[in-house]
Write an enzyme that holds these catalytic residues in place. Structure first.
Site, PDB file in Angstrom:
ATOM      1  N   GLY A 225       4.013   3.824  10.667  1.00  0.00           N
ATOM      2  CA  GLY A 225       3.574   4.663  10.931  1.00  0.00           C
ATOM      3  C   GLY A 225       2.863   5.275  11.674  1.00  0.00           C
ATOM      4  CB  SER A 226       1.132   7.712  12.728  1.00  0.00           C
ATOM      5  OG  SER A 226      -0.808   7.443  11.657  1.00  0.00           O
TER       6      SER A 226
ATOM      7  CD  GLU B 142       7.120  10.388  17.592  1.00  0.00           C
ATOM      8  OE1 GLU B 142       5.915   8.162  17.826  1.00  0.00           O
ATOM      9  OE2 GLU B 142       7.766   9.839  15.630  1.00  0.00           O
TER      10      GLU B 142
ATOM     11  CD  GLU C 256       9.520   1.923  13.044  1.00  0.00           C
ATOM     12  OE1 GLU C 256       9.602   1.162  11.630  1.00  0.00           O
ATOM     13  OE2 GLU C 256       9.131   2.978  13.730  1.00  0.00           O
TER      14      GLU C 256
ATOM     15  CB  CYS D 107      10.569   5.629  13.970  1.00  0.00           C
ATOM     16  SG  CYS D 107      11.562   5.092  12.686  1.00  0.00           S
TER      17      CYS D 107
ATOM     18  N   GLY E 117      -2.706   5.555  13.265  1.00  0.00           N
ATOM     19  CA  GLY E 117      -3.167   5.306  11.845  1.00  0.00           C
ATOM     20  C   GLY E 117      -3.019   3.660  11.958  1.00  0.00           C
ATOM     21  N   GLY E 118      -1.868   3.290  12.744  1.00  0.00           N
ATOM     22  CA  GLY E 118      -1.431   2.296  12.904  1.00  0.00           C
ATOM     23  C   GLY E 118      -2.422   0.861  13.976  1.00  0.00           C
TER      24      GLY E 118
ATOM     25  CE  LYS F  65      -2.699   3.133   1.959  1.00  0.00           C
ATOM     26  NZ  LYS F  65      -2.014   4.120   2.080  1.00  0.00           N
TER      27      LYS F  65
END
Lengths: 496, 496
Positions: A221-222, A380, A245, A282, A225-226, A166
């Site tokens: 990603g975030s 973060e 992650e 990250c 979203g993750g 994706k």
């Protein structure tokens, strides 16, 4: 309904560069998955997989100019950084070619029969097989190394798993070019191009995670979203592993003695690390424990100077720029927080989207246990900002560490002969997947012993997405019991 | 509100034997978790963990009479089987003591620095650390080997993880006795007793999975119960790994040639396997592909005779007895299903709860793709019943296999020189974690090369709950970067 266009945008100006394609609808996602899944038998050929990975390295190197130009326009990360990132990608393909070839990752174990065992043991032959077709979600901040040609793709192909990527909406043209390079490499070594297929679009990602032929997911990603995709993977009729992650604060602890002995050097290293790539790593150090007192004050002064002098630059996209500026402002407005350098828009003629780095300071007491305040400072903030936390003593440090969740990294700047150094190393390992001594967390080596993972939310599973053992995520064990060796693959057929 | 009593019942008569305690409320679960979690530092001593496991083996052996008497009354599994199961448990404790001592499972990798790598590689030292305190759910059908003193407990303690066991309501007294044995063993080797704590009650299990100090869960049980807990683990603010073994049909394929060459022997082996322990094994063969024609007919006739002659016995509890009889009746009533031996209540004076085994037969065509019929035949029916599926040709076999989900095992009875034998082995490995040739799936050896796991619903993750690598479930990797070796544990401190 018209399909949504997929647009490539210039990160520095925010302007649209070109339409790259259209977002994949459910039928297109299904076709991409089925096409990839149909290559499983072809990918079972391990030496050929190694050849594919080597050919992919060569192909991305041969097309470096076009890949880097597209990525630079789409991400504003700059040619030098992207040149290095592409070199990393080629190195990583070859690294996993070696791993595929070596076969140690197969974990072959052959037990001879043992009538004395309880219960008696028949002959057993175990190894690991590819888990199936996997979905890989590209990350915004590494258009190569954590995207189409990145570590998830390389390790999954090495394991024998077809990949459906994706694409990230921040770099669709780069994604298409990289996918073409890998697909061409496949054809070059006699494999079907569809060992890797590519889809665009947010809903396509959802459809991908839900697709019955997808056996595992890799994601960088975030947290929001993750987590949403993790929840989808867990809610499937047949749940699948979701290797995500998601986010990390990457705390750094600087002792009093190191602040005194190497304060200026440490301050310079810190600012270089947290502003690298405009703080869009990250592993960016996002919380730095600095002692109170003169040595700490001097370190902070040096860091402030360096941060104020850091070159402004564009973030990956307009949304991240907004989030960064709003996140900085929200943290700066918290009680007890002192703004040392203010993050702000810093447009130039060339880079209308540029921002400059920020630096914040707060006392450890504000972040201790039972303090509801300061919660945001423990989350973060993506972009060039870090928070210096001034501590009075090690109890103050412990109080802050006790509030942290899982992290990808934790860093200690101490003198090796400090009596508590071993204890602090061990304490940091409690919540982090990588503990660094005297260095900086940005920069993740592609190596057998690397761990890029940690307790949630750093990653969703106790695995690594970088390094030799990243391949383990795409495998499942199978044992053959009293199967005549001549009916098995050569790796399993030696005498027990 | 009064706490619910925890009652020990006699499985043969259904009568209450004694009250063992009360169900744990939220405060009691919290206390059990905190007590166990407080032993993490003590368990970090690896040689002492090995000593604990050896002492646990000795203690359960020394208390075998009391343990077996309680388990026999509570489960009706019989003294011979339970004697064997306890011997397995002691063997397994010693097996994991050896694994803890050996340290190979730590996966130590030490990379020297490599300036030529891209990016350059700093010195890295990686190993695996205990994941934290774990919850273990005991299974009904193995009061020892998959319960308090079972494989999850042994492997978690070997890894260095304290364990909180949720007892199974079918054997609370056995659970208390086994927990006491392990706790006493801990004290004997100088560890806190709370390396293992025990809770009873359904809600206690829910509270356990949700507890913030629980880092992973091991579960063996049914699909509905396991899936509900899996969903809870995934829905936590910080999701944790849920290692669940949920259900398996364990298909068996008998070729035409084997039916002809060894039909009677194969039929006898099959009936012995599926009625073993009253069919209450997770590896019970529940679907058997038998050729049409004379050789198959003879095999079926022999199996029918053996099944009809199998000794009746009690199931683990009244609910399972009801489920079994209802499940059998529902399957027998499906269109196209022939009842060869009818499962039924078969009360005797000694065993009022006894049932006798059943045997069903159906044509493969009924179960082919696109057939909505027969779905129940493709689901596990816990207890002494199996379904013989008569196939005309290998296309018919493929059609049935294509409808199966993940399985713990798949078995092939063929002649080694049959041209398609290797292809069928490979086909069975597509959906199973263990492929058996010429044997039976019941009986899972405790061995380095064992896999007891498979695609969902066999297990919820690509791991094993039996054998040497079961320990991997309770670990997470940590890498130390440029940390002076003298600050690390001895296992990591050798020169790079």
């Amino acid at each position: 309904m018209e399909p949504e266009p997929v647009l490539s945008r210039d990160a520095r100006t925010g302007e649209t560069r070109a339409q790259i394609g259209v977002e994949a609808d459910a039928a297109a996602v299904d076709a991409a998955v089925r096409a990839a899944d149909a290559t499983r038998d072809a990918l079972a050929d391990r030496p050929r997989r190694a050849a594919l990975l080597r050919a992919a390295a060569e192909t991305v190197e041969a097309r470096a100019d076009a890949l880097i130009a597209a990525a630079d326009a789409e991400t504003a990360l700059g040619v030098p950084r992207l040149t290095g990132e592409l070199a990393r990608v080629a190195y990583q393909f070859r690294f996993f070619a070696g791993i595929a070839e070596d076969g140690g990752y197969l974990g072959v174990v052959i037990d001879p029969p043992d009538p004395a065992a309880v219960p008696p043991r028949p002959e057993l032959r175990r190894w690991k097989v590819p888990i199936g077709t996997v979905a890989v979600f590209a990350a915004s901040n590494f258009p190569f190394a954590f995207s189409v040609p990145g570590g998830d793709t390389a390790s999954a192909l090495a394991a024998g798993c077809p990949v459906v990527v994706k694409a990230h909406p921040d770099h669709p043209e780069t994604s298409e070019l990289a996918a073409a390079a890998i697909r061409d490499a496949a054809v070059k070594v006699g494999l079907p191009a569809d060992v890797l297929t590519l889809v665009h679009g947010r809903q396509a990602g959802v459809d991908l995670v839900r697709h019955p032929l997808i056996s595992a997911v890799g994601f960088t990603g975030s947290i929001p979203g993750g987590r949403a995709l993790f929840d989808l993977a867990a809610a499937r009729p047949s749940p699948i592993p979701f290797y995500g992650e998601l986010g990390s604060l990457n705390p750094v602890l600087i002792t009093e003695r190191t602040a005194a002995a190497r304060g200026a050097e440490t301050a310079a290293g810190l600012v270089a690390s947290y502003t690298l790539g405009q703080g869009q790593f990250c592993t960016k150090p996002g919380l730095v424990l600095v002692p109170e007192g003169q040595a700490g004050d001097e370190l902070v002064a040096t860091a402030t100077e360096a941060a104020a002098a850091a070159a402004p630059g564009a973030l990956l996209d307009a949304r991240m720029r907004e989030h960064f500026l709003a996140g900085f402002a929200a943290r700066a407005a918290l009680p007890g927080v002192r703004t040392l350098v203010e993050a702000a828009a810093a447009p130039t003629g060339d880079i209308p989207q540029a921002v400059r780095a920020g630096l914040l300071e707060v006392d450890a007491d504000t972040l201790g246990p039972g303090q509801s305040a300061g919660g945001e400072l423990l989350e973060e903030c993506f972009g060039p900002v870090t928070v210096l936390v001034r501590y009075r003593d090690m109890a103050g440090v412990e109080a802050v560490l006790g509030r942290l969740g899982g992290n990808l990294t934790a860093t200690l700047h101490a003198e090796p002969d400090e009596p508590d150094a071993a204890r602090w190393i061990s304490r940091l390992a409690r919540f982090a997947g990588r503990v660094i001594f005297g260095g900086w967390p940005t920069g993740v080596a592609v190596a057998p012993a690397m761990t890029h993972g940690g307790p949630y939310p750093a990653t969703t599973t106790p695995t690594t997405s970088v390094g030799g053992t990243a391949i383990d995520r795409w495998l499942r064990p199978v044992t053959f019991q009293t199967v005549p060796p001549e009916l098995l693959q050569p790796e399993l057929s030696r005498p027990s």
